[in-house]
Design an enzyme around this catalytic site. Structure first.
Site, PDB file in Angstrom:
ATOM      1  CD  GLN A  35      41.594  11.244  -5.217  1.00  0.00           C
ATOM      2  OE1 GLN A  35      42.542  11.516  -5.941  1.00  0.00           O
ATOM      3  NE2 GLN A  35      41.091  10.037  -5.148  1.00  0.00           N
ATOM      4  CB  CYS A  36      39.642  19.201  -4.525  1.00  0.00           C
ATOM      5  SG  CYS A  36      39.742  20.977  -4.785  1.00  0.00           S
TER       6      CYS A  36
END
Length: 161
Positions: A35-36
């Site tokens: 989730q970057c």
């Protein structure tokens, strides 16, 4: 003096795996997150695996939740995400810490090496990349924003193959 092959880590499927299993391969060791803003690097890492895998190259992915809590899921959800979204076929390991008191011993070793273009010291963010030669020695370190398929990384891999 230790090299990368002297370490082991649990796989994303929960089995301990010796990095000696990769002895003789050129490795790109990367701390990853789902989730970057850099998560699309998975596509480039998989591209490298496909391009160079038959020549003895392996990407090794180490999920880490230390940077902005960007890897909050379980190992099974991480594995599913990587396979479904990016078609990842390279070895993935269980979540580890790459900095601090609970830093995995592999990352304690990696971050102490005199490397370039990014030098030794703590990991700055997700997707720091360490290039390891066929003898298990760290030969280069690339900062997180450096794209896996950048000319710089591809040339460094080619030089080791």
């Amino acid at each position: 003096m230790a090299n990368v092959y002297d370490f082991e880590a649990p796989t994303i499927d929960g089995e301990n795996r010796s990095l000696r299993d990769f002895e003789g391969d050129v490795l790109l060791v990367v701390n990853v997150a789902s989730q970057c803003g850099l998560t699309p690097h998975y596509a480039g890492l998989q591209e490298l695996q496909q391009q160079f895998g038959e020549r003895g190259f392996r990407v090794l992915g180490f999920p880490c939740n230390q940077f902005g809590a960007q890897e909050p899921g379980s190992e099974s959800s991480i594995k599913s995400f990587c396979e479904t979204k990016y078609g990842v076929t390279f070895p993935m390991f269980a979540k580890i810490d790459v900095n601090g008191a609970a830093r995995h011993p592999l990352y304690a070793h990696l971050t102490q090496q005199a490397t370039a273009p990014d030098g030794p010291g703590d990991i700055a963010w997700n997707f720091a990349k360490f290039l390891v030669d066929r003898s298990g020695n760290v030969v280069a370190r690339f900062a997180p924003p450096t794209a896996p398929v950048s000319e710089e990384i591809v040339a460094a891999i080619e030089a080791q193959l």
